[in-house]
Write a protein that holds these residues in place. Structure first.
Motif, short mmCIF file in Angstrom:
data_model
loop_
_atom_site.label_atom_id
_atom_site.label_comp_id
_atom_site.label_asym_id
_atom_site.label_seq_id
_atom_site.Cartn_x
_atom_site.Cartn_y
_atom_site.Cartn_z
N LEU A 240 0.85 -1.19 0.00
CA LEU A 240 0.00 0.00 0.00
C LEU A 240 0.89 1.24 0.00
O LEU A 240 1.66 1.45 0.93
CB LEU A 240 -0.92 0.00 1.23
N GLU A 252 -7.03 10.17 3.55
CA GLU A 252 -7.09 9.12 2.54
C GLU A 252 -6.32 7.88 2.99
O GLU A 252 -6.78 6.75 2.79
CB GLU A 252 -6.52 9.62 1.22
N THR A 256 -8.03 4.28 3.55
CA THR A 256 -7.57 3.14 2.73
C THR A 256 -7.22 1.95 3.60
O THR A 256 -7.61 0.81 3.32
CB THR A 256 -6.34 3.54 1.89
N GLU A 259 -10.20 0.25 5.02
CA GLU A 259 -10.90 -0.58 4.03
C GLU A 259 -10.14 -1.85 3.71
O GLU A 259 -10.72 -2.93 3.61
CB GLU A 259 -11.09 0.24 2.74
N GLU A 260 -8.81 -1.74 3.58
CA GLU A 260 -7.99 -2.89 3.19
C GLU A 260 -7.75 -3.86 4.35
O GLU A 260 -7.57 -5.06 4.13
CB GLU A 260 -6.64 -2.41 2.65
#
Length: 371
Positions: A240, A252, A256, A259-260
């Motif tokens: 990532l 952000e 991220t 979510e991941e």
């Protein structure tokens, strides 16, 4: 035969924990009598020079080999669960109640055979749940692993405790189906922002031999944007790339990761972090409303900050540049700049503090010039 002999024979023959009620039924005596017999039998075994013991598991009793002799008799003991089946069982125990479909996604189709065997052995219960089945451990599972009760939280703690005796965090994660997460040193504070407690810190850009070995165990690696090709040759896991110049970058980045890594983050911590980042950004934007001076960004990094602060830009505006002076290629940056921004080369601390220092430098510098 005496009650003591009957109870001893029953425990020996069972090979697993037997309830007080069952022992009373076998002997034909009241529970109170059998309880007294059990205490006498336990004291007797405790006083003997023997490799066996009788353990009270909470109105369930088991005759077993003393822990100190376990390794010595391993070669002659019956073959038990294979390592793959034990890992499948551990994942069921850790995540229970666990949908069979989720387990197959984690372990692969080979786990179907494991599940069948574990159900036949009596370690796992399986009940219909929608289009799948729900898996959980049984009382026999608790007996087998020396637990007083079949309590999911106690089982989870027991599994982690056993693994920690012989394994590192990455090995524990593999056994219980969690991802092994790693970050480069600069992004360690991002883990705290997301409530992730179990992670590795690795220098992925110029790794040592130890770092190279650890990178092979990583499932997800968090790095600075722009280094993907350089790091990919060392890491086969998911990478990532993150930006951290502005508050929008941090928002952000946290979003991220949330979510991941849904199973690794703490949702409440993520929510509080995002609220704090948005609130802080709002305060800085409010401070720029009275600033009339326009600016001239010397680099893309400065442009991102200027844009996030909604400052006016002009070719003859106040020149703002990073404080490192010279780029990696040797080029001079921002000669004659009126405002210098602190960068990761000159400032230590977490990502939040670094962004605040950059924004403070811009706003404080402009206010001094206007005054």
């Amino acid at each position: 035969m005496s009650e003591l002999e009957i109870i001893e024979a029953a425990l020996f023959a069972a090979g697993r924990a037997v309830s007080l009620e069952k022992l009373a039924k076998i002997s034909g005596k009241p529970k109170k009598t059998i309880l007294s017999v059990l205490r006498e039998l336990m004291e007797d075994y405790a006083s003997r020079e023997t490799g066996m013991e009788i353990v009270d598991l909470g109105e369930r009793y088991v005759m077993q080999v003393k822990p100190e002799y376990s390794e010595l008799i391993r070669m002659v003991a019956p073959k038990e669960l294979s390592a793959p089946k034990l890992r499948t069982l551990s994942m069921i125990a850790y995540h229970q109640p666990l949908l069979q479909s989720d387990l197959i996604e984690m372990r692969g189709s080979g786990a179907y055979e494991h599940i069948r065997d574990l159900i036949e052995r009596g370690f796992v219960d399986s009940v219909p749940c929608g289009r799948s089945r729900q898996l959980s451990t049984t009382l026999l599972f608790a007996d087998y692993f020396g637990l007083k009760r079949n309590d999911p939280q106690a089982i989870k703690e027991k599994i982690i405790g056993l693994l920690k005796e012989d394994a590192g965090q990455s090995e524990i994660n593999r056994w219980i189906g969690k991802k092994t997460v790693a970050v480069t040193p600069m992004y360690e504070s991002l883990m705290g922002m997301c409530g992730i407690k179990d992670y590795l810190v690795i220098n992925a850009y110029s790794p040592s031999k130890e770092d190279l070995s650890r990178l092979l165990e990583v499932d997800v690696l968090v790095i600075s944007a722009g280094y993907l090709e350089e790091v990919r040759q060392h890491c086969d896991g998911e990478i990532l790339e993150m930006h951290s110049t502005t508050f929008e970058d941090l928002i952000e980045a946290v979003s991220t990761i949330a979510e991941e890594l849904q199973d690794e983050v703490n949702p409440e911590t993520v929510e509080k972090t995002l609220d704090n980042l948005r609130e802080t950004r709002g305060k800085y934007l409010s401070s720029t409303l009275l600033i009339k001076k326009k600016v001239q960004p010397a680099t893309d990094m400065v442009s991102k900050i200027v844009n996030d602060l909604n400052l006016g830009v002009s070719a003859d505006g106040v020149l703002i540049a990073p404080d490192y002076g010279t780029s990696k290629s040797g080029a001079k940056i921002g000669k004659g700049a009126e405002i210098l921004l602190p960068t990761h080369r000159t400032v230590e601390g977490d990502l939040f503090r670094r962004v605040c220092l950059k924004y403070d430098a811009v706003l404080d510098g402009l206010k001094k010039i206007e005054d």
